[in-house]
Scaffold this motif. Structure first.
Motif, mmCIF file in Angstrom:
data_model
loop_
_atom_site.group_PDB
_atom_site.id
_atom_site.type_symbol
_atom_site.label_atom_id
_atom_site.label_comp_id
_atom_site.label_asym_id
_atom_site.label_seq_id
_atom_site.Cartn_x
_atom_site.Cartn_y
_atom_site.Cartn_z
ATOM 1 N N ARG B 205 0.812 -1.223 -0.036
ATOM 2 C CA ARG B 205 0.145 -0.069 0.036
ATOM 3 C C ARG B 205 1.023 1.226 0.000
ATOM 4 O O ARG B 205 0.395 2.321 -0.311
ATOM 5 C CB ARG B 205 -0.893 -0.028 1.158
ATOM 6 N N ASP B 206 1.950 1.171 0.440
ATOM 7 C CA ASP B 206 3.137 2.190 0.450
ATOM 8 C C ASP B 206 3.427 2.257 -1.153
ATOM 9 O O ASP B 206 3.716 1.564 -2.014
ATOM 10 C CB ASP B 206 4.227 1.901 1.322
ATOM 11 N N ASP B 207 3.714 3.712 -1.248
ATOM 12 C CA ASP B 207 4.519 4.167 -2.758
ATOM 13 C C ASP B 207 5.732 3.750 -2.581
ATOM 14 O O ASP B 207 6.582 4.269 -1.721
ATOM 15 C CB ASP B 207 4.160 5.440 -3.012
ATOM 16 N N ILE B 208 6.349 3.236 -3.731
ATOM 17 C CA ILE B 208 7.764 2.789 -3.690
ATOM 18 C C ILE B 208 8.417 3.614 -4.950
ATOM 19 O O ILE B 208 7.738 3.139 -5.971
ATOM 20 C CB ILE B 208 8.150 1.321 -3.455
ATOM 21 N N TRP B 209 9.516 4.403 -4.989
ATOM 22 C CA TRP B 209 9.986 4.798 -6.085
ATOM 23 C C TRP B 209 11.379 4.507 -6.139
ATOM 24 O O TRP B 209 11.954 4.447 -4.775
ATOM 25 C CB TRP B 209 9.933 6.373 -6.040
ATOM 26 N N ILE B 210 12.109 4.020 -7.039
ATOM 27 C CA ILE B 210 13.421 3.956 -7.141
ATOM 28 C C ILE B 210 13.911 4.962 -8.294
ATOM 29 O O ILE B 210 13.488 4.962 -9.374
ATOM 30 C CB ILE B 210 14.055 2.588 -7.363
ATOM 31 N N ILE B 211 14.899 5.910 -7.802
ATOM 32 C CA ILE B 211 15.505 6.951 -8.755
ATOM 33 C C ILE B 211 16.891 6.574 -8.985
ATOM 34 O O ILE B 211 17.665 6.685 -8.091
ATOM 35 C CB ILE B 211 14.923 8.254 -8.322
ATOM 36 N N ASP B 212 17.275 6.666 -10.373
ATOM 37 C CA ASP B 212 18.495 6.504 -10.722
ATOM 38 C C ASP B 212 19.334 7.711 -10.146
ATOM 39 O O ASP B 212 19.076 8.695 -10.762
ATOM 40 C CB ASP B 212 18.803 6.138 -11.996
ATOM 41 N N ALA B 213 20.391 7.746 -9.164
ATOM 42 C CA ALA B 213 21.153 8.831 -8.918
ATOM 43 C C ALA B 213 21.634 9.379 -9.909
ATOM 44 O O ALA B 213 21.938 10.680 -9.826
ATOM 45 C CB ALA B 213 21.736 8.598 -7.751
ATOM 46 N N GLN B 214 22.142 8.944 -10.975
ATOM 47 C CA GLN B 214 23.101 9.389 -12.188
ATOM 48 C C GLN B 214 21.837 9.890 -13.140
ATOM 49 O O GLN B 214 22.048 11.302 -13.435
ATOM 50 C CB GLN B 214 23.727 8.332 -12.960
ATOM 51 N N THR B 215 20.946 9.328 -13.600
ATOM 52 C CA THR B 215 20.240 9.937 -14.646
ATOM 53 C C THR B 215 19.068 10.596 -14.083
ATOM 54 O O THR B 215 18.435 11.693 -14.676
ATOM 55 C CB THR B 215 19.563 8.813 -15.520
ATOM 56 N N GLU B 216 18.728 10.409 -12.813
ATOM 57 C CA GLU B 216 17.545 11.064 -12.121
ATOM 58 C C GLU B 216 16.321 10.893 -12.758
ATOM 59 O O GLU B 216 15.495 11.658 -13.141
ATOM 60 C CB GLU B 216 18.073 12.486 -11.775
ATOM 61 N N LYS B 217 15.988 9.647 -13.241
ATOM 62 C CA LYS B 217 14.771 9.087 -13.676
ATOM 63 C C LYS B 217 14.522 8.007 -12.775
ATOM 64 O O LYS B 217 15.411 7.137 -12.268
ATOM 65 C CB LYS B 217 15.240 8.587 -15.234
#
Lengths: 129, 552
Positions: B205-217
């Motif tokens: 139920r929690d939102d999970i984001w993973i963002i690439d620290a290099q491309t910031e996508k």
């Protein structure tokens, strides 16, 4: 004598304020139970200072003052609020809409008269400036 | 995986054929889970079951010599395929390894001589060592065991295998050992575990984001996150974060990510509004030696919690304020009586009235403390910062407490207050802290005790202290002195009129003003409470450009 209009819904507090203000013999106190009753009373009466409770059934103290201010003769009458919710933000807001002072409940009955006179003096100085 | 058991034939060749066929089937099923109708595993199994008995001399009835030769040749190829495909080992009935094929050596990383003569347990990891008794029981009874075994490679890593283990019997029919065929399913097992994890993450139920620290996508969004950001499928993967409709909200989280990485910390938490929903956002920076790493962002919807907190807070506020109206009358009436405005009262009546009046004051103090504590808990305590002379505030607090000083019979002296000390702070909150420390000092001082209010320059800070000659704070209480209700655990202290909230409120106020609070104490000698306020402007209360509320 200073003509003071006190608007307060709590009968006990009205009585204590009346006794406290009679100590110095400098105040001529008129008391109303509601904002609506106060507005009706001021049709034929202009006090030197208004002491308003903030939280009242019906019109709040603030709404009562706003209505009073619509009358030209009330434009410069100092208004002092009494509140049990004495929070910074509320006090600032009341001072910004032209309150001469905000007295927190419970108040000290012995110094109440002096506190009102001081606020009147300050408001007079502000108006003069 | 649940093991599957076959009741074997007493004839070794047939058993081996059937067993290896079953092994092939199990292993192939694991490797080719999607194979249509199980053709590949089934075909292999049938082949092994059919041909192995032949090569070991148990030719089926009615088979002619040329056919047998062809069968023999095909069967050898099958065995060769099995030998290349599976790791095979033989063990004695005591569990000692007697044969291992090259494939098993390649899978485990051992040399043949390192394994031969050793107990087969050395190949099993902790998980599978507990299986060995079970397996042995089946083999002893002539049954074939099939299931998943976890082997330990020479380098310590785990090798997950799909194994078929069949018993071997000597000519007299006594159980002599076993032969095992194992297929490496480590990658399959890992993929399955990853798939299960991904499914679980997606269902959270929690939102999970993973963002690439290099491309910031975004490199991953779970189902809840995609729903909140109104995204479908994997369209977000190649998109720049600035291209989303909700760019400013995503940007605020990204700023917090960058700040986290720049700070060298690994985690940070804060509350922020995302797509109109208040969220508790937790960011973890996952460094990667081969790249810039990733940010793992887990956001929890806290709207329900906030609603509850607001309801509780409104209730506390209403009750507290409702108490003030009757208290106004009680305290006002007693104040007028004490002043003599209702006529002279006998001394005894006056003394009783003073007690009642004092306790009305105490009740007001408690209400104020409860309201303050509630504001602190909700992060709603207000601060009004201005440039003030602390020495003047010190004198004001001293004057305001004159009556209390008289009541407790203490002597207060000011120190370091001969010249102004200007500082940007909240004057009302400063006096509140000082008054609290002073009233504590009065309460715990002996009659005629001396109290020193001191203000001093302490480099980057201004230090304000209140020193008393009381009994000091016992060691057992020192660690919890700033905890809520710490005071109330000591009935003597409670009797002194404390609410048990005062010092924790002081701590919260001082920390919100960017300072620190502490005490020095010696039992039987006295206590000095002090707080340090920074000379530069308090920063903790300032709103940063990320517009988030940092959580302590």
């Amino acid at each position: 004598m200073i003509k003071l209009l006190h608007v307060e819904d709590d009968a006990d507090i009205r009585e204590i304020a009346d006794m406290a203000l009679s100590l110095s013999g400098e105040f001529d106190v008129v008391q109303c139970e509601t904002g609506e009753a106060a507005l009706a009373y001021v049709e034929n009466y202009t006090p030197d200072v208004v002491l308003l409770d903030m939280m009242m059934p019906g019109m709040t103290g603030r709404q009562t003052l706003e209505k009073m201010r619509e009358k030209p003769e009330f434009a410069t009458v100092p208004a002092i609020f009494m509140t049990a919710r004495a929070q910074h933000a509320e006090i600032d807001e009341l001072l910004q809409i032209g309150a001469a002072d905000v007295i927190s409940k419970p108040f000290d009955p012995i110094s109440l008269g002096d506190q009102i006179k001081e606020a009147m003096q300050k408001a007079g100085m502000t108006a003069a400036a | 995986m649940r093991p599957v058991y076959f009741k074997g034939d007493t004839a070794f060749s047939a058993a081996l054929g059937c067993g290896l066929a079953a092994g092939w089937y199990g292993a192939a099923s694991a490797v080719f889970p999607e194979a249509a109708g199980g053709i590949i595993p089934a075909a292999g199994a049938i082949g092994i079951a059919g041909f192995l008995p032949v090569v070991l001399g148990t030719r089926p009835f009615g088979q002619k010599a040329p056919e047998a030769a062809r069968s023999h040749s095909n069967m050898l190829k099958q065995l060769q395929a099995l030998d290349m495909h599976a790791g095979i080992n033989m063990v004695s009935n005591e569990g000692i390894l007697s044969e291992v094929n090259d494939h098993l050596l390649a899978l485990t990383g051992y040399d043949r001589k390192e394994l031969i003569g050793q107990h087969v347990k050395m190949l099993y990891d902790e998980v599978s060592q507990s299986q060995t008794c079970d397996i042995r029981n089946f083999l002893e009874q002539g049954s074939t065991w099939q299931g998943e075994t976890h082997l330990r490679r020479k380098d310590g890593s785990t090798l997950v295998t799909q194994a078929t283990i069949i018993p071997i019997f000597d000519k007299k029919g006594n159980w002599a050992g076993s032969i095992s065929a194992r297929t490496d399913v480590t990658e399959t097992s890992k993929l399955q575990a990853e798939r299960h994890s991904a499914q679980t993450l997606n269902e959270l139920r929690d939102d999970i984001w993973i963002i690439d620290a290099q491309t910031e996508k975004f490199s991953y969004l779970n189902g809840s996150a995609k729903e909140r950001l109104k995204l479908v499928n994997e369209e977000y993967l190649e998109k720049d974060l600035g291209d989303f409709n909700l760019a400013s909200e995503i940007e605020s989280v990204l700023k917090a990510c960058r700040a986290l990485r720049a700070s060298g910390d690994v985690t940070t938490q804060f509350e922020a509004e995302l797509v109109g929903t208040p969220m508790y956002v937790s960011i973890k920076y996952l460094p990667d030696p081969r790249g810039a790493g990733r940010y793992l962002i887990v956001s929890t919807d806290i709207s329900h919690r906030l609603e509850q907190e607001q309801r509780k807070s409104a209730f506390i506020s209403t009750v507290s304020h409702e108490l003030r109206s009757p208290l106004t009358s009680i305290k006002g009436a007693m104040g007028l009586l004490l002043s003599g405005s209702a006529g002279e009262l006998p001394d005894k009546a006056l003394a009783l009235l003073e007690i009642a009046h004092r306790n009305a004051d105490r009740l007001i103090l408690i209400i104020n403390d409860i309201l303050d504590m509630d504001k602190i808990s909700n992060g709603q305590m207000e601060f009004d910062i201005s440039d003030v002379d602390l020495v003047e505030l010190l004198k004001e607090a001293d004057r305001a407490n004159a009556m209390l000083q008289q009541r407790f019979g203490v002597v207060v002296t000011l120190s370091g207050a001969d010249k102004p000390v200007f500082l940007k702070t909240d004057p009302n909150r400063f006096i509140q802290v000082l008054t609290n420390l002073m009233s504590n000092a009065y309460k715990f001082s002996p009659p005629n005790g001396r109290i020193v209010l001191d203000i001093a320059d302490a480099g980057e800070h201004v230090r304000v202290s209140v020193k008393d000659e009381g009994q000091g704070i016992p060691l057992a209480e020192q660690g919890k002195i700033f905890d809520r209700f710490a005071d109330m655990t000591n009935s003597d202290r409670a009797a002194m009129g404390g609410t048990g909230l005062g010092l924790s409120i002081c701590k919260a106020i001082v920390e919100n003003l960017g300072g620190t609070i502490g005490f020095d104490t010696k039992e039987g000698v006295g206590t000095t409470f002090f707080f340090n306020l920074p000379k530069n402007e308090p920063a903790s209360n300032a709103v940063d450009d990320v517009d988030v509320k940092r959580i302590a």
